[in-house]
Design a protein around this motif. Structure first.
Motif, short mmCIF file in Angstrom:
data_model
loop_
_atom_site.label_atom_id
_atom_site.label_comp_id
_atom_site.label_asym_id
_atom_site.label_seq_id
_atom_site.Cartn_x
_atom_site.Cartn_y
_atom_site.Cartn_z
N VAL A 183 0.92 -1.06 -0.25
CA VAL A 183 0.09 0.20 0.07
C VAL A 183 0.97 1.25 -0.11
CG1 VAL A 183 -1.71 1.34 1.31
CG2 VAL A 183 -1.94 -1.14 1.44
N GLU B 202 1.43 -5.41 4.63
CA GLU B 202 0.37 -5.77 5.69
C GLU B 202 -0.25 -7.12 5.48
OE1 GLU B 202 -3.44 -4.25 5.42
OE2 GLU B 202 -3.41 -3.60 3.63
N THR C 209 -8.23 1.24 3.75
CA THR C 209 -7.03 0.69 2.69
C THR C 209 -6.34 -0.69 3.59
OG1 THR C 209 -6.91 3.13 1.91
CG2 THR C 209 -4.88 1.60 1.62
N LEU C 210 -6.22 -0.17 4.74
CA LEU C 210 -5.42 -1.29 5.61
C LEU C 210 -6.48 -2.18 6.26
CD1 LEU C 210 -3.04 1.13 7.13
CD2 LEU C 210 -2.46 -0.12 5.23
N VAL D 136 3.63 0.40 2.68
CA VAL D 136 3.11 -0.70 3.61
C VAL D 136 3.10 -2.04 3.30
CG1 VAL D 136 1.68 -1.04 5.75
CG2 VAL D 136 2.21 1.26 4.79
N TYR E 170 -0.47 -2.48 12.28
CA TYR E 170 -1.40 -2.75 11.17
C TYR E 170 -0.57 -2.50 10.00
CZ TYR E 170 -5.20 -2.28 14.50
OH TYR E 170 -5.80 -2.39 15.63
N GLY E 171 0.53 -2.96 9.85
CA GLY E 171 1.40 -3.08 8.55
C GLY E 171 2.90 -2.88 9.04
N THR F 59 1.29 5.08 0.66
CA THR F 59 0.66 6.02 1.38
C THR F 59 1.50 7.37 1.61
OG1 THR F 59 -0.85 6.46 3.40
CG2 THR F 59 1.24 4.99 3.74
N CYS G 125 -2.46 -9.62 4.08
CA CYS G 125 -3.10 -9.28 3.20
C CYS G 125 -4.63 -10.31 3.23
CB CYS G 125 -2.48 -9.51 1.80
SG CYS G 125 -1.89 -11.12 1.43
#
Length: 134
Positions: free
Chosen positions: A53, A125, A74-75, A123, A85-86, A55, A127
């Protein structure tokens, strides 16, 4: 009654393959994408992650705080048991400790170098919400 196939699943269960009594197959999904959980489990490295991601840092309200323009829309909220969170690839000691719909809240207290307003970050994360199919 005898069952021909007893299936287990989940990439994080790889270390248990062959150890689960009665299991005849294992279905893993995340491994084809790799993610933060796979990095933590030792199955992948940062460069192996298929999903990032992008950002930007939109605010730095203090020495150890920051705001991203990526939040719960998004996350994923499924951390896979990991902290935050990532994984921010450019600042791996930074932590996204909570989020609102459109913003992620950064804890930068463990970072030696810190992102600035306008910086674009990647990021990785878990998935699970985005692409787990298994």
């Amino acid at each position: 009654m005898r069952h021909g196939i007893i299936s287990t699943g989940g990439t994080p269960n790889f270390p248990n393959i062959g150890k689960l009594l009665g299991a005849t197959e294992h279905r893993a999904g995340t491994c084809i994408f790799n993610d933060r959980m796979m990095i933590e489990a030792g199955f992948a490295q940062q460069g192996d992650c298929a999903l990032h991601v992008f950002t930007s840092v939109v605010s730095r309200g203090g020495e150890d705080r920051g705001i991203l323009d990526a939040g719960s829309k998004t996350l994923t909220s499924d951390t896979g048991g990991l902290d935050g969170y990532g994984l921010i690839l450019e600042h791996p000691k930074a932590r996204i400790h909570k989020f609102a719909e459109e913003h992620g809240f950064l804890d930068l207290s463990r970072c030696h170098t810190k992102p600035e307003v306008g910086d674009i970050l990647r990021v990785a994360e878990p998935c699970l919400r985005h692409c787990e199919y298994g």
